[in-house]
Design a protein around this motif. Structure first.
Motif, PDB file in Angstrom:
ATOM      1  N   ASP A   1      -2.611  12.154  -5.402  1.00 51.53           N
ATOM      2  CA  ASP A   1      -1.892  12.501  -4.098  1.00 51.53           C
ATOM      3  C   ASP A   1      -0.536  13.060  -4.221  1.00 51.53           C
ATOM      4  O   ASP A   1       0.100  12.644  -5.118  1.00 51.53           O
ATOM      5  CB  ASP A   1      -1.790  11.089  -2.912  1.00 51.53           C
ATOM      6  CG  ASP A   1      -3.220  10.595  -2.628  1.00 51.53           C
ATOM      7  OD1 ASP A   1      -4.365  11.584  -2.558  1.00 51.53           O
ATOM      8  OD2 ASP A   1      -3.425   9.598  -2.118  1.00 51.53           O
ATOM      9  N   ASP A   2      -0.021  13.828  -3.375  1.00 54.18           N
ATOM     10  CA  ASP A   2       1.016  14.434  -3.422  1.00 54.18           C
ATOM     11  C   ASP A   2       2.046  13.550  -3.142  1.00 54.18           C
ATOM     12  O   ASP A   2       2.066  12.762  -2.055  1.00 54.18           O
ATOM     13  CB  ASP A   2       1.082  15.800  -2.074  1.00 54.18           C
ATOM     14  CG  ASP A   2       2.681  16.270  -2.358  1.00 54.18           C
ATOM     15  OD1 ASP A   2       3.321  16.499  -3.625  1.00 54.18           O
ATOM     16  OD2 ASP A   2       2.838  17.072  -1.300  1.00 54.18           O
ATOM     17  N   LYS A   3       2.990  13.527  -4.168  1.00 52.34           N
ATOM     18  CA  LYS A   3       4.238  12.435  -3.633  1.00 52.34           C
ATOM     19  C   LYS A   3       5.447  13.084  -3.192  1.00 52.34           C
ATOM     20  O   LYS A   3       6.624  12.229  -2.948  1.00 52.34           O
ATOM     21  CB  LYS A   3       4.556  11.657  -5.136  1.00 52.34           C
ATOM     22  CG  LYS A   3       3.337  10.993  -5.779  1.00 52.34           C
ATOM     23  CD  LYS A   3       2.878   9.928  -5.015  1.00 52.34           C
ATOM     24  CE  LYS A   3       1.831   9.177  -5.845  1.00 52.34           C
ATOM     25  NZ  LYS A   3       0.530   9.831  -6.388  1.00 52.34           N
ATOM     26  N   GLN A   4       5.497  14.372  -2.787  1.00 52.17           N
ATOM     27  CA  GLN A   4       6.891  14.954  -2.317  1.00 52.17           C
ATOM     28  C   GLN A   4       7.239  14.082  -1.107  1.00 52.17           C
ATOM     29  O   GLN A   4       8.516  13.818  -1.184  1.00 52.17           O
ATOM     30  CB  GLN A   4       6.680  16.227  -1.914  1.00 52.17           C
ATOM     31  CG  GLN A   4       7.984  17.118  -1.712  1.00 52.17           C
ATOM     32  CD  GLN A   4       8.997  16.843  -2.947  1.00 52.17           C
ATOM     33  OE1 GLN A   4       8.796  17.279  -3.967  1.00 52.17           O
ATOM     34  NE2 GLN A   4      10.187  16.414  -2.448  1.00 52.17           N
ATOM     35  N   LYS A   5       6.787  13.795  -0.065  1.00 51.27           N
ATOM     36  CA  LYS A   5       7.196  13.068   1.145  1.00 51.27           C
ATOM     37  C   LYS A   5       7.798  11.922   0.742  1.00 51.27           C
ATOM     38  O   LYS A   5       8.669  11.468   1.243  1.00 51.27           O
ATOM     39  CB  LYS A   5       6.075  13.227   2.168  1.00 51.27           C
ATOM     40  CG  LYS A   5       6.586  12.554   3.599  1.00 51.27           C
ATOM     41  CD  LYS A   5       5.364  12.636   4.779  1.00 51.27           C
ATOM     42  CE  LYS A   5       5.989  11.995   5.774  1.00 51.27           C
ATOM     43  NZ  LYS A   5       4.993  11.829   6.804  1.00 51.27           N
TER      44      LYS A   5
ATOM     45  N   TYR B   1       8.882  10.657  -2.147  1.00 50.67           N
ATOM     46  CA  TYR B   1       9.723  11.053  -3.090  1.00 50.67           C
ATOM     47  C   TYR B   1      11.177  11.205  -2.075  1.00 50.67           C
ATOM     48  O   TYR B   1      12.125  10.655  -2.310  1.00 50.67           O
ATOM     49  CB  TYR B   1       9.490  12.230  -3.760  1.00 50.67           C
ATOM     50  CG  TYR B   1      10.695  12.509  -4.706  1.00 50.67           C
ATOM     51  CD1 TYR B   1      11.067  11.976  -6.206  1.00 50.67           C
ATOM     52  CD2 TYR B   1      11.661  13.422  -4.461  1.00 50.67           C
ATOM     53  CE1 TYR B   1      12.223  12.333  -6.779  1.00 50.67           C
ATOM     54  CE2 TYR B   1      12.884  13.772  -5.185  1.00 50.67           C
ATOM     55  CZ  TYR B   1      13.050  13.327  -6.401  1.00 50.67           C
ATOM     56  OH  TYR B   1      14.253  13.659  -7.144  1.00 50.67           O
ATOM     57  N   SER B   2      10.937  12.125  -1.336  1.00 47.13           N
ATOM     58  CA  SER B   2      12.215  12.324  -0.237  1.00 47.13           C
ATOM     59  C   SER B   2      12.783  11.185   0.364  1.00 47.13           C
ATOM     60  O   SER B   2      13.866  10.913   0.369  1.00 47.13           O
ATOM     61  CB  SER B   2      11.901  13.447   0.653  1.00 47.13           C
ATOM     62  OG  SER B   2      11.308  14.637   0.270  1.00 47.13           O
ATOM     63  N   VAL B   3      11.956  10.499   0.947  1.00 43.68           N
ATOM     64  CA  VAL B   3      12.164   9.048   1.288  1.00 43.68           C
ATOM     65  C   VAL B   3      12.959   8.077   0.423  1.00 43.68           C
ATOM     66  O   VAL B   3      14.054   7.462   0.643  1.00 43.68           O
ATOM     67  CB  VAL B   3      11.378   8.397   2.180  1.00 43.68           C
ATOM     68  CG1 VAL B   3      11.407   7.010   2.571  1.00 43.68           C
ATOM     69  CG2 VAL B   3      10.621   9.264   3.391  1.00 43.68           C
ATOM     70  N   LEU B   4      12.153   7.832  -0.933  1.00 42.77           N
ATOM     71  CA  LEU B   4      12.850   7.022  -1.664  1.00 42.77           C
ATOM     72  C   LEU B   4      13.993   7.766  -2.631  1.00 42.77           C
ATOM     73  O   LEU B   4      15.170   6.753  -2.693  1.00 42.77           O
ATOM     74  CB  LEU B   4      11.930   6.936  -2.939  1.00 42.77           C
ATOM     75  CG  LEU B   4      10.546   6.248  -2.452  1.00 42.77           C
ATOM     76  CD1 LEU B   4       9.372   6.413  -3.674  1.00 42.77           C
ATOM     77  CD2 LEU B   4      10.519   4.932  -2.257  1.00 42.77           C
ATOM     78  N   LYS B   5      14.246   8.828  -2.488  1.00 45.50           N
ATOM     79  CA  LYS B   5      15.512   9.444  -2.839  1.00 45.50           C
ATOM     80  C   LYS B   5      16.686   9.181  -2.096  1.00 45.50           C
ATOM     81  O   LYS B   5      17.626   8.744  -2.538  1.00 45.50           O
ATOM     82  CB  LYS B   5      15.378  10.939  -3.038  1.00 45.50           C
ATOM     83  CG  LYS B   5      16.382  11.643  -4.081  1.00 45.50           C
ATOM     84  CD  LYS B   5      16.397  11.111  -5.488  1.00 45.50           C
ATOM     85  CE  LYS B   5      17.384  11.935  -6.197  1.00 45.50           C
ATOM     86  NZ  LYS B   5      17.525  11.319  -7.604  1.00 45.50           N
TER      87      LYS B   5
ATOM     88  N   ALA C   1       0.889  -1.129  -0.099  1.00 47.41           N
ATOM     89  CA  ALA C   1      -0.044   0.042   0.069  1.00 47.41           C
ATOM     90  C   ALA C   1       0.724   1.392   0.009  1.00 47.41           C
ATOM     91  O   ALA C   1       0.853   2.052  -0.751  1.00 47.41           O
ATOM     92  CB  ALA C   1      -0.880   0.055   1.185  1.00 47.41           C
ATOM     93  N   SER C   2       1.624   1.442   1.071  1.00 42.40           N
ATOM     94  CA  SER C   2       2.541   2.549   1.018  1.00 42.40           C
ATOM     95  C   SER C   2       3.988   2.122   1.765  1.00 42.40           C
ATOM     96  O   SER C   2       4.162   1.140   2.240  1.00 42.40           O
ATOM     97  CB  SER C   2       1.922   3.658   1.919  1.00 42.40           C
ATOM     98  OG  SER C   2       1.951   3.432   3.450  1.00 42.40           O
ATOM     99  N   LEU C   3       4.910   3.209   1.833  1.00 47.23           N
ATOM    100  CA  LEU C   3       5.957   2.840   2.283  1.00 47.23           C
ATOM    101  C   LEU C   3       6.003   2.525   3.902  1.00 47.23           C
ATOM    102  O   LEU C   3       6.774   1.932   4.548  1.00 47.23           O
ATOM    103  CB  LEU C   3       6.914   4.124   2.414  1.00 47.23           C
ATOM    104  CG  LEU C   3       7.247   4.648   0.864  1.00 47.23           C
ATOM    105  CD1 LEU C   3       8.050   6.104   1.132  1.00 47.23           C
ATOM    106  CD2 LEU C   3       8.030   3.615   0.390  1.00 47.23           C
ATOM    107  N   ASP C   4       4.987   3.212   4.782  1.00 48.86           N
ATOM    108  CA  ASP C   4       4.898   2.976   6.055  1.00 48.86           C
ATOM    109  C   ASP C   4       3.853   1.771   6.630  1.00 48.86           C
ATOM    110  O   ASP C   4       3.971   1.378   7.502  1.00 48.86           O
ATOM    111  CB  ASP C   4       4.742   4.179   6.744  1.00 48.86           C
ATOM    112  CG  ASP C   4       5.429   5.420   6.455  1.00 48.86           C
ATOM    113  OD1 ASP C   4       6.749   5.131   6.482  1.00 48.86           O
ATOM    114  OD2 ASP C   4       4.973   6.455   6.234  1.00 48.86           O
ATOM    115  N   ARG C   5       2.683   1.784   5.665  1.00 46.57           N
ATOM    116  CA  ARG C   5       1.714   0.875   6.050  1.00 46.57           C
ATOM    117  C   ARG C   5       1.186   0.194   5.002  1.00 46.57           C
ATOM    118  O   ARG C   5       1.297   0.322   4.005  1.00 46.57           O
ATOM    119  CB  ARG C   5       0.384   1.678   6.734  1.00 46.57           C
ATOM    120  CG  ARG C   5       0.825   2.430   7.833  1.00 46.57           C
ATOM    121  CD  ARG C   5      -0.026   3.432   8.368  1.00 46.57           C
ATOM    122  NE  ARG C   5      -1.443   3.212   7.972  1.00 46.57           N
ATOM    123  CZ  ARG C   5      -2.393   4.157   7.950  1.00 46.57           C
ATOM    124  NH1 ARG C   5      -2.154   5.396   7.969  1.00 46.57           N
ATOM    125  NH2 ARG C   5      -3.665   3.985   7.609  1.00 46.57           N
TER     126      ARG C   5
END
Length: 242
Positions: free
Chosen positions: A145-149, A151-155, A132-136
């Motif tokens: 949905d905004d992907k900036q947050k 993106y920063s983790v993935l980068k 589903a997502s990076l955290d859950r």
């Protein structure tokens, strides 16, 4: 060049899964990954689990799989009305009753994420697979949905592509230099056509590209099987868009 197929959200729909696997084989793709949610809403959850146990296809633990594996309590979802909530509770409780212990234990052994790193000539490509997502494994990430947050983790992790499921709505979205992919749902698509859906990623030394594949399957037969089972008719009606 490397090609991988990513499937997700089977939800007990063995007939849709069979058609998708056949399509992947016809494309001569040998690397297949599943993002989870094998169970609930169609009559073949045990058969679907058995398929993955015997196929060797790596599979993640979806939120529905986790609930069945560990007998987690049910809570209403904010985006469901009372009618859908009632039917959801009945369908999941049906799975808790009918999925056998061996399959529940196997579901409980599944990982939450896969990180794949490929070397293509002198280039390395990293793909992260989540349910589903990076955290859950129960957080919805839609195309809008905004992907900036994220993106920063993935980068920071040097990830080139993130592949997700859970929403049952497929998309391919390039955000700066990271590719976001939702593979959609094999067995319970929420897209207008209701077709079985999965993604193919193609990697070369310069890029990662993705495409969404949609497959016809005997959807009326699945709905009929739901109507003949103890699973609420709501889920057959959904597939037929009633």
């Amino acid at each position: 060049m490397v090609r991988i197929a990513v499937i997700s959200d089977i939800h007990g729909n063995l007939l849709a899964l069979n058609e998708v696997i056949k399509n992947i084989k016809n494309k001569n793709i040998s690397q297949v990954y599943c993002l989870g949610d094998l169970v609930d809403f169609a009559p073949w959850s045990n058969d679907v689990i058995s398929f993955f146990r015997n196929s060797g296809i790596p599979c993640l633990l979806g939120n529905h799989d986790e609930r069945i594996a560990f007998d987690l309590p049910l809570f209403p979802l904010l985006h469901h009305d009372n009618y859908e909530t009632k039917n959801r509770f009945e369908a999941i409780n049906h799975s808790k009753k009918h999925i056998n212990l061996e399959n529940k234990e196997w579901l409980g052994s599944l990982p939450y994420q896969f990180e794949l790193v490929y070397k293509i000539n002198d280039s390395y490509k990293k793909i992260l697979l989540v349910h589903a997502s990076l955290d859950r494994n129960d957080e919805y990430v839609y195309e809008a949905d905004d992907k900036q947050k994220m993106y920063s983790v993935l980068k920071e992790k040097e990830v080139d592509a993130l592949v997700m499921g859970h929403t049952h709505q497929s998309y391919v979205q390039q955000f700066s230099d990271i590719l976001f992919v939702n593979s959609g749902s094999v067995g319970r698509s929420k897209e207008i056509d209701r077709k079985a859906t999965y993604s193919i990623l193609t990697l070369d030394e310069n890029s990662i590209k993705a495409e969404i594949i949609k497959i016809d399957y005997p959807i009326e037969e699945v709905a009929s099987a739901i109507y003949s089972s103890e699973i609420p008719n709501f889920y057959g009606d959904f597939l037929l868009k009633k």
